[in-house]
Design a protein around this motif. Structure first.
Motif, PDB file in Angstrom:
ATOM      1  N   THR A   7      -9.907  16.782 -29.676  1.00  9.28           N
ATOM      2  CA  THR A   7     -10.155  15.411 -29.251  1.00  9.28           C
ATOM      3  C   THR A   7     -11.657  15.179 -29.199  1.00  9.28           C
ATOM      4  O   THR A   7     -12.447  16.128 -29.137  1.00  9.28           O
ATOM      5  CB  THR A   7      -9.557  15.103 -27.862  1.00  9.28           C
ATOM      6  OG1 THR A   7     -10.208  15.923 -26.885  1.00  9.28           O
ATOM      7  CG2 THR A   7      -8.055  15.343 -27.843  1.00  9.28           C
ATOM      8  N   ALA A  48     -12.965   3.573 -36.513  1.00  6.53           N
ATOM      9  CA  ALA A  48     -12.483   4.235 -35.305  1.00  6.53           C
ATOM     10  C   ALA A  48     -11.148   3.655 -34.854  1.00  6.53           C
ATOM     11  O   ALA A  48     -10.236   4.391 -34.460  1.00  6.53           O
ATOM     12  CB  ALA A  48     -13.527   4.119 -34.200  1.00  6.53           C
ATOM     13  N   GLN A  49     -11.005   2.329 -34.908  1.00  6.18           N
ATOM     14  CA  GLN A  49      -9.737   1.710 -34.523  1.00  6.18           C
ATOM     15  C   GLN A  49      -8.611   2.107 -35.474  1.00  6.18           C
ATOM     16  O   GLN A  49      -7.474   2.347 -35.043  1.00  6.18           O
ATOM     17  CB  GLN A  49      -9.884   0.190 -34.513  1.00  6.18           C
ATOM     18  CG  GLN A  49     -10.750  -0.338 -33.390  1.00  6.18           C
ATOM     19  CD  GLN A  49     -10.956  -1.837 -33.510  1.00  6.18           C
ATOM     20  OE1 GLN A  49     -10.154  -2.623 -33.028  1.00  6.18           O
ATOM     21  NE2 GLN A  49     -12.037  -2.234 -34.171  1.00  6.18           N
ATOM     22  N   ALA A  52      -7.598   5.458 -34.503  1.00  2.23           N
ATOM     23  CA  ALA A  52      -6.949   5.435 -33.194  1.00  2.23           C
ATOM     24  C   ALA A  52      -5.516   4.928 -33.280  1.00  2.23           C
ATOM     25  O   ALA A  52      -4.646   5.376 -32.522  1.00  2.23           O
ATOM     26  CB  ALA A  52      -7.753   4.568 -32.231  1.00  2.23           C
ATOM     27  N   PRO A  91      -3.733   8.273 -31.823  1.00  2.00           N
ATOM     28  CA  PRO A  91      -4.391   7.985 -30.546  1.00  2.00           C
ATOM     29  C   PRO A  91      -4.652   9.216 -29.699  1.00  2.00           C
ATOM     30  O   PRO A  91      -5.605   9.247 -28.921  1.00  2.00           O
ATOM     31  CB  PRO A  91      -3.405   7.035 -29.855  1.00  2.00           C
ATOM     32  CG  PRO A  91      -2.088   7.247 -30.536  1.00  2.00           C
ATOM     33  CD  PRO A  91      -2.439   7.589 -31.950  1.00  2.00           C
ATOM     34  N   ARG A 146      -5.939  11.917 -30.498  1.00  2.00           N
ATOM     35  CA  ARG A 146      -7.182  12.618 -30.861  1.00  2.00           C
ATOM     36  C   ARG A 146      -8.396  12.014 -30.150  1.00  2.00           C
ATOM     37  O   ARG A 146      -9.502  12.544 -30.267  1.00  2.00           O
ATOM     38  CB  ARG A 146      -7.425  12.556 -32.382  1.00  2.00           C
ATOM     39  CG  ARG A 146      -6.321  13.120 -33.244  1.00  2.00           C
ATOM     40  CD  ARG A 146      -6.111  14.612 -33.052  1.00  2.00           C
ATOM     41  NE  ARG A 146      -7.270  15.430 -33.334  1.00  2.00           N
ATOM     42  CZ  ARG A 146      -7.592  15.911 -34.545  1.00  2.00           C
ATOM     43  NH1 ARG A 146      -6.818  15.626 -35.585  1.00  2.00           N
ATOM     44  NH2 ARG A 146      -8.635  16.686 -34.708  1.00  2.00           N
ATOM     45  N   PHE A 147      -8.195  10.932 -29.422  1.00  2.00           N
ATOM     46  CA  PHE A 147      -9.306  10.202 -28.817  1.00  2.00           C
ATOM     47  C   PHE A 147      -9.363  10.460 -27.319  1.00  2.00           C
ATOM     48  O   PHE A 147      -8.430  10.138 -26.583  1.00  2.00           O
ATOM     49  CB  PHE A 147      -9.159   8.700 -29.062  1.00  2.00           C
ATOM     50  CG  PHE A 147      -9.487   8.274 -30.457  1.00  2.00           C
ATOM     51  CD1 PHE A 147     -10.633   7.544 -30.730  1.00  2.00           C
ATOM     52  CD2 PHE A 147      -8.652   8.615 -31.517  1.00  2.00           C
ATOM     53  CE1 PHE A 147     -10.941   7.159 -32.027  1.00  2.00           C
ATOM     54  CE2 PHE A 147      -8.944   8.243 -32.816  1.00  2.00           C
ATOM     55  CZ  PHE A 147     -10.101   7.518 -33.072  1.00  2.00           C
ATOM     56  N   SER A 159     -11.839   8.994 -25.707  1.00  2.09           N
ATOM     57  CA  SER A 159     -12.193   7.604 -25.395  1.00  2.09           C
ATOM     58  C   SER A 159     -12.566   6.915 -26.696  1.00  2.09           C
ATOM     59  O   SER A 159     -12.782   7.565 -27.729  1.00  2.09           O
ATOM     60  CB  SER A 159     -13.347   7.506 -24.381  1.00  2.09           C
ATOM     61  OG  SER A 159     -14.581   7.865 -24.987  1.00  2.09           O
ATOM     62  N   LEU A 160     -12.652   5.596 -26.634  1.00  2.55           N
ATOM     63  CA  LEU A 160     -13.015   4.776 -27.797  1.00  2.55           C
ATOM     64  C   LEU A 160     -14.069   3.768 -27.367  1.00  2.55           C
ATOM     65  O   LEU A 160     -13.866   3.032 -26.394  1.00  2.55           O
ATOM     66  CB  LEU A 160     -11.781   4.039 -28.320  1.00  2.55           C
ATOM     67  CG  LEU A 160     -12.002   2.982 -29.412  1.00  2.55           C
ATOM     68  CD1 LEU A 160     -12.510   3.631 -30.693  1.00  2.55           C
ATOM     69  CD2 LEU A 160     -10.695   2.219 -29.678  1.00  2.55           C
ATOM     70  N   LEU A 210      -3.535  -1.788 -30.691  1.00  2.00           N
ATOM     71  CA  LEU A 210      -4.053  -0.838 -29.710  1.00  2.00           C
ATOM     72  C   LEU A 210      -3.711  -1.255 -28.279  1.00  2.00           C
ATOM     73  O   LEU A 210      -4.348  -0.815 -27.325  1.00  2.00           O
ATOM     74  CB  LEU A 210      -5.564  -0.678 -29.877  1.00  2.00           C
ATOM     75  CG  LEU A 210      -6.006   0.106 -31.116  1.00  2.00           C
ATOM     76  CD1 LEU A 210      -7.515   0.024 -31.292  1.00  2.00           C
ATOM     77  CD2 LEU A 210      -5.570   1.563 -31.042  1.00  2.00           C
ATOM     78  N   PHE A 244      -3.042   1.793 -26.332  1.00  7.13           N
ATOM     79  CA  PHE A 244      -4.010   2.883 -26.461  1.00  7.13           C
ATOM     80  C   PHE A 244      -4.177   3.564 -25.108  1.00  7.13           C
ATOM     81  O   PHE A 244      -4.458   2.913 -24.093  1.00  7.13           O
ATOM     82  CB  PHE A 244      -5.345   2.334 -26.958  1.00  7.13           C
ATOM     83  CG  PHE A 244      -6.386   3.380 -27.218  1.00  7.13           C
ATOM     84  CD1 PHE A 244      -6.227   4.289 -28.250  1.00  7.13           C
ATOM     85  CD2 PHE A 244      -7.520   3.468 -26.426  1.00  7.13           C
ATOM     86  CE1 PHE A 244      -7.180   5.269 -28.495  1.00  7.13           C
ATOM     87  CE2 PHE A 244      -8.480   4.443 -26.666  1.00  7.13           C
ATOM     88  CZ  PHE A 244      -8.307   5.343 -27.702  1.00  7.13           C
ATOM     89  N   ALA A 298     -11.595   2.912 -22.825  1.00  7.28           N
ATOM     90  CA  ALA A 298     -12.252   2.213 -23.932  1.00  7.28           C
ATOM     91  C   ALA A 298     -13.379   1.345 -23.395  1.00  7.28           C
ATOM     92  O   ALA A 298     -13.330   0.860 -22.261  1.00  7.28           O
ATOM     93  CB  ALA A 298     -11.253   1.365 -24.709  1.00  7.28           C
TER      94      ALA A 298
END
Length: 263
Positions: A86, A99-100, A103, A107, A109-110, A112-113, A194, A197, A201
């Protein structure tokens, strides 16, 4: 360092040796150097990585056509190549769209975004016009209008280092690649996707952004998860890092965890 990203090689700039991993995705027409003004600050208590997106910088020879699905897969491949299950991912403009896209696909793997001056839906007519201008007239007619979208009038008049770097990037861009990227960008498909998500974020709007106004970024923030944290970078145009790096670094430093936060 050089790594493999899907079907091509790219270069990653790294800063920091300890702490949470942060991956930075640059805007259309520039390259990983766009992040240089904020790297050292972000690397205090973090491991920071900035890579060249396909079609840009050292990844200019990546296969075409450019598609959003491919760039989202590239971002996940970069995480794999860096050994990151991540990461905290931040993207500016096209970088935020990439990135979106990733995501939506992965999702988990994130950590944060962060979206900086980044759309969640395309403007097909404008994107196609920019593609056609490159095909018919080369890059020269695109330099002035592109810089005017990216920077404030004061920065353009002063000819700052950021303006000179951006001008050189646009002037040297391959027109066919530029056209393919804008057409691929027109395939952005993340709007309303998202809502669920799961990670924190942040949406950063530039107070002086001529491309995505403050109210536009506020609306995008509201469509992410339970509502992304929203901030306005004072005086910042579209390419926030090249004109207001201190304010951008402050905002990212407040949002992103670091080793300094661990008791």
């Amino acid at each position: 360092m050089q790594i493999s990203a899907s079907d091509h090689e790219t270069t990653v700039t790294t800063r920091g040796t300890r702490g949470p991993a942060v991956v930075l995705v640059h805007s259309l027409g520039l390259d990983r150097r766009m992040w240089d003004p904020v790297l050292d600050r972000l690397a205090r208590g973090r491991r920071v990585f900035a890579y060249d997106v396909r079609g840009h910088g050292t990844a200019a020879g990546a296969p075409l056509p450019f598609t959003m699905a491919a760039t989202g897969a590239d971002l996940l491949a970069v995480l794999d190549a860096l050994g990151l299950e991540t990461a905290h991912v931040a993207g500016l403009s096209l970088g935020g769209a990439i990135a979106q896209t990733a995501a939506v696909a992965a999702p988990g793997r994130f950590a944060s975004l962060t979206l900086m001056a980044a759309p969640d839906r395309p403007v097909p007519e404008a994107f196609e016009q920019r593609a056609r201008l490159a095909e018919t007239g080369g890059m020269t007619p695109l330099i002035a209008p592109t810089l005017e979208r990216w920077f404030t009038a004061d920065a353009l008049a002063a000819g700052t280092d950021g303006v000179r770097y951006a001008r050189d990037c646009v002037a040297s861009f391959d027109p066919a690649t530029w056209a393919s990227i804008w057409r691929g960008y027109g395939g952005l498909d993340v709007y309303e996707r998202l809502r669920d998500f799961p990670a924190p974020a942040l949406a950063l709007a530039g107070e002086a952004d001529a491309s995505i106004p403050v109210e536009g970024m506020a609306a995008i923030a509201a469509r992410i998860g339970g509502g992304a944290k929203f901030e306005v970078v004072p005086g910042a145009p579209h390419i926030q890092t090249l004109e207001r790096p201190g304010e951008v670094a402050d905002a990212l430093d407040r949002f992103l965890p670091s080793e300094r936060d661990i008791p």
